[in-house]
Design a protein around this motif. Structure first.
Motif, PDB file in Angstrom:
ATOM      1  N   ARG A   1      23.467  -0.409  68.367  1.00  0.00           N
ATOM      2  CA  ARG A   1      22.579  -1.461  67.887  1.00  0.00           C
ATOM      3  C   ARG A   1      22.218  -1.283  66.414  1.00  0.00           C
ATOM      4  NH1 ARG A   1      18.056  -1.730  72.741  1.00  0.00           N
ATOM      5  NH2 ARG A   1      19.438  -2.504  74.397  1.00  0.00           N
TER       6      ARG A   1
ATOM      7  N   ARG B   1       4.023  -4.689  68.300  1.00  0.00           N
ATOM      8  CA  ARG B   1       5.359  -5.185  67.951  1.00  0.00           C
ATOM      9  C   ARG B   1       6.199  -4.092  67.310  1.00  0.00           C
ATOM     10  NH1 ARG B   1       5.177 -10.437  64.438  1.00  0.00           N
ATOM     11  NH2 ARG B   1       7.418  -9.950  64.419  1.00  0.00           N
TER      12      ARG B   1
ATOM     13  N   SER C   1       7.396  -1.796  70.072  1.00  0.00           N
ATOM     14  CA  SER C   1       8.455  -2.435  70.853  1.00  0.00           C
ATOM     15  C   SER C   1       9.769  -2.466  70.083  1.00  0.00           C
ATOM     16  CB  SER C   1       8.034  -3.860  71.225  1.00  0.00           C
ATOM     17  OG  SER C   1       6.901  -3.843  72.048  1.00  0.00           O
ATOM     18  N   THR C   2       9.693  -2.744  68.775  1.00  0.00           N
ATOM     19  CA  THR C   2      10.904  -2.781  67.958  1.00  0.00           C
ATOM     20  C   THR C   2      11.556  -1.409  67.881  1.00  0.00           C
ATOM     21  OG1 THR C   2      10.035  -4.601  66.640  1.00  0.00           O
ATOM     22  CG2 THR C   2      11.817  -3.303  65.669  1.00  0.00           C
TER      23      THR C   2
ATOM     24  N   TRP D   1      15.718  -7.925  64.602  1.00  0.00           N
ATOM     25  CA  TRP D   1      14.288  -7.667  64.694  1.00  0.00           C
ATOM     26  C   TRP D   1      13.699  -7.460  63.303  1.00  0.00           C
ATOM     27  CZ3 TRP D   1      17.308  -4.138  67.951  1.00  0.00           C
ATOM     28  CH2 TRP D   1      17.450  -4.606  69.252  1.00  0.00           C
TER      29      TRP D   1
ATOM     30  N   SER E   1      11.325   0.929  70.062  1.00  0.00           N
ATOM     31  CA  SER E   1      11.877   1.211  71.385  1.00  0.00           C
ATOM     32  C   SER E   1      13.234   0.533  71.561  1.00  0.00           C
ATOM     33  CB  SER E   1      10.894   0.729  72.457  1.00  0.00           C
ATOM     34  OG  SER E   1      11.451   0.861  73.741  1.00  0.00           O
ATOM     35  N   ARG E   2      13.349  -0.723  71.104  1.00  0.00           N
ATOM     36  CA  ARG E   2      14.613  -1.444  71.259  1.00  0.00           C
ATOM     37  C   ARG E   2      15.721  -0.850  70.395  1.00  0.00           C
ATOM     38  NH1 ARG E   2      11.197  -6.213  70.540  1.00  0.00           N
ATOM     39  NH2 ARG E   2      10.689  -7.116  72.576  1.00  0.00           N
ATOM     40  N   VAL E   3      15.409  -0.610  69.122  1.00  0.00           N
ATOM     41  CA  VAL E   3      16.464  -0.182  68.213  1.00  0.00           C
ATOM     42  C   VAL E   3      16.891   1.257  68.473  1.00  0.00           C
ATOM     43  CG1 VAL E   3      15.056   0.708  66.296  1.00  0.00           C
ATOM     44  CG2 VAL E   3      17.237  -0.436  65.817  1.00  0.00           C
TER      45      VAL E   3
ATOM     46  N   LYS F   1      16.725   2.583  71.549  1.00  0.00           N
ATOM     47  CA  LYS F   1      17.155   2.597  72.958  1.00  0.00           C
ATOM     48  C   LYS F   1      16.423   3.682  73.741  1.00  0.00           C
ATOM     49  CE  LYS F   1      21.208   1.418  74.286  1.00  0.00           C
ATOM     50  NZ  LYS F   1      22.668   1.347  74.588  1.00  0.00           N
TER      51      LYS F   1
ATOM     52  N   ARG G   1       9.095   3.069  75.352  1.00  0.00           N
ATOM     53  CA  ARG G   1       7.975   3.019  74.409  1.00  0.00           C
ATOM     54  C   ARG G   1       7.174   4.310  74.395  1.00  0.00           C
ATOM     55  NH1 ARG G   1       5.326  -2.212  73.376  1.00  0.00           N
ATOM     56  NH2 ARG G   1       3.389  -1.232  74.050  1.00  0.00           N
TER      57      ARG G   1
END
Length: 526
Positions: A19, A227, A230-231, A213, A233-235, A237, A240
């Protein structure tokens, strides 16, 4: 020499995921815009169909040089003001919105140029709008990518911007060669097609910004903590509540709190005063110094006027000059990928720059000496071994320069400033870049015509001086966390918090009252 990639704390393997690289590619379509421009514009100006359309055939050499330099340099002027435009937008509305605005300017400018049917004023207007778009993007992209990247691979990820730039340049060089070879000089499509292709990277950047994002560090700076979490955590992988995510979040917030205590308000005037203080002004000096040497190296001259330069070395036919330029673009791309994968995060910034300065300087000195002694002309192309060596020196310069200065000069400014001053600090360095680009692209045709060999002596001397500057002035930033840049710039207060400091910090979420935040996060004051 041990080549390794590691951080100063345990890093889960999930952090180095696909990602992160895909995000860098999408953001770096803005770099492709700039690369394509550097690749196609010089060759387009050399096309006979372009000269016919804009009535340049019966003009004197000086007048043609003036029009050519104007078409190139108004783009640089637009870039200068585009960098200023991006500053308030990026700070207030975020990196994504800033890049959306920049892509709109770029697309509109490309349309203006495509339909500039012999109107220089329309061409100048389109080039200026292109510049506003590229200038805005150039000041945001390195910062945007750096703010997403883990320290151990930050140079590699930011370096994707350089590779995307070189891909754009490669397409730009070869598309002109193809249109010159297969479309007759009598057709305006010969020059319109290369100009119209600019719309593609601009459109890709525009669409991509609705997918990526927002920068987690920008979100943290604006107080949007949930936010931001969360960002991250997503980037990365990771969940949180993973310790790595919590530590990264805590580092950002601790750094911001410390900077607020030291720096006070956050108006641009206050930030400028902050950048003038000890521990900050040396960062500005390093960023500006990198950009100055980047531009007086001779690379921009070759990028924008390579067909003219190859003809000055004895390459006779226009098609041959375009072909030589295309090969130069291939060399740049291959070297850029090698730089990205094997050098920047392994050998470090300083060592690569020192090697690049030596190779680039020797190449330019040789070309100058050859022109001084051999006095080449297109009529005796290829007859002199020294001439072939001079042409090879152009490629050797490309190998050393694009494996070092061309990428690292964009990486270092993105990683040396504090969170508060990063946008303004990078803006200052990028404005310097476009000011220098304007001066160099405006003067290069006249330098080649009037100074001849002296042009290359100037570039060789510049790269020789850059070696000394890197040796004595530039610190190593490989593997350094963005929040820890103060360690090497005389600001001990920017170090990580001590455990006692962390236990006392009670940051608040101003984003939203979120009942979904896990108890573990609350217990760690995130």
């Amino acid at each position: 020499m041990q080549l390794s990639l590691k951080e100063d704390r345990p890093t889960p393997k999930e952090v180095y995921n696909f990602r992160m690289y895909l995000f860098a590619v999408m953001v770096s379509f803005g770099g492709t815009e700039l690369g394509y421009d550097s690749g196609f514009i010089g060759s387009t100006l050399a096309l006979q169909s372009f000269k016919d359309a804009f009535r340049m055939n019966n003009l004197s050499t000086a007048a043609v040089n003036n029009i050519s330099s104007n078409i190139v340099s108004v783009f640089q002027g637009g870039c200068f003001f585009g960098t200023l435009l991006a500053l308030p937008i990026s700070d207030r509305y975020g990196r994504r919105i800033s890049l959306i605005v920049s892509s709109i300017f770029f697309i509109i400018g490309s349309l203006f140029q495509t339909f500039a049917n012999g109107s220089l004023n329309m061409m100048y207007a389109g080039r200026t709008l292109n510049g506003l778009g590229v200038g805005s993007a150039s000041s945001v992209i390195p910062v945007f990518i750096a703010e997403f990247s883990p320290p151990a691979v930050r140079g590699r990820v930011v370096g994707i911007h350089e590779v995307m730039y070189q891909i754009g340049a490669l397409v730009g060089f070869w598309i002109n060669y193809g249109t010159a070879l297969h479309i007759p000089n009598s057709s305006t499509a010969q020059w319109r097609i290369p100009i119209a292709v600019q719309i593609i990277p601009g459109s890709l950047l525009f669409v991509s910004m609705f997918v990526v994002w927002e920068s987690p560090r920008w979100l943290a700076q604006r107080g949007l903590s949930n936010r931001c979490l969360s960002t991250l955590s997503r980037v990365r992988k990771l969940p949180r509540d993973h310790p790595y995510i919590l530590a990264e979040m805590q580092d950002m917030r601790s750094q911001l709190e410390r900077e607020d205590k030291v720096g006070g308000g956050a108006s641009y005037w206050q930030l400028l005063k902050e950048l003038s203080k000890r521990g900050h002004r040396n960062r500005v000096g390093l960023g500006v110094g990198m950009i100055v040497f980047l531009n007086i190296s001779g690379a921009s001259a070759i990028n924008y006027y390579s067909p003219t330069i190859f003809r000055s070395l004895g390459v006779a036919a226009p098609d041959a000059a375009l072909f030589a330029t295309g090969i130069y673009a291939v060399v740049k791309l291959v070297v850029g990928v090698i730089f990205l994968v094997f050098l920047v995060d392994r050998m470090g910034r300083r060592r690569v720059l020192l090697i690049g300065s030596v190779g680039s300087a020797v190449s330019m000195w040789y070309i100058g000496v050859y022109i001084f002694l051999g006095k080449p002309s297109p009529t005796d192309a290829g007859r002199s071994p020294g001439g072939w060596a001079a042409i090879a020196a152009i490629y050797i310069f490309g190998i050393f320069y694009f494996a070092s200065w061309n990428g690292i000069a964009w990486i270092i400014p993105s990683e040396i400033f504090t969170v508060r001053t990063r946008t303004l600090g990078v803006t200052i360095t990028i404005m310097t870049h476009w000011l220098m680009q304007f001066a160099m692209t405006k003067s290069t045709p006249f330098m080649i015509t009037s100074l001849g060999y002296g042009t290359y002596f100037f570039f060789g001397a510049s790269m020789s001086i850059s070696f000394v500057w890197v040796w004595f002035v530039l610190p190593e930033t490989k593997g350094l966390r963005l929040e820890d840049a103060g360690i090497i710039f005389g600001l001990p207060e920017s170090h990580n918090s001590t455990p006692e400091e962390k236990s006392q910090q009670q940051p608040e979420d101003s984003d939203e009252k979120d009942t979904n935040v896990e108890p573990t996060i609350e217990s760690l004051d995130i």
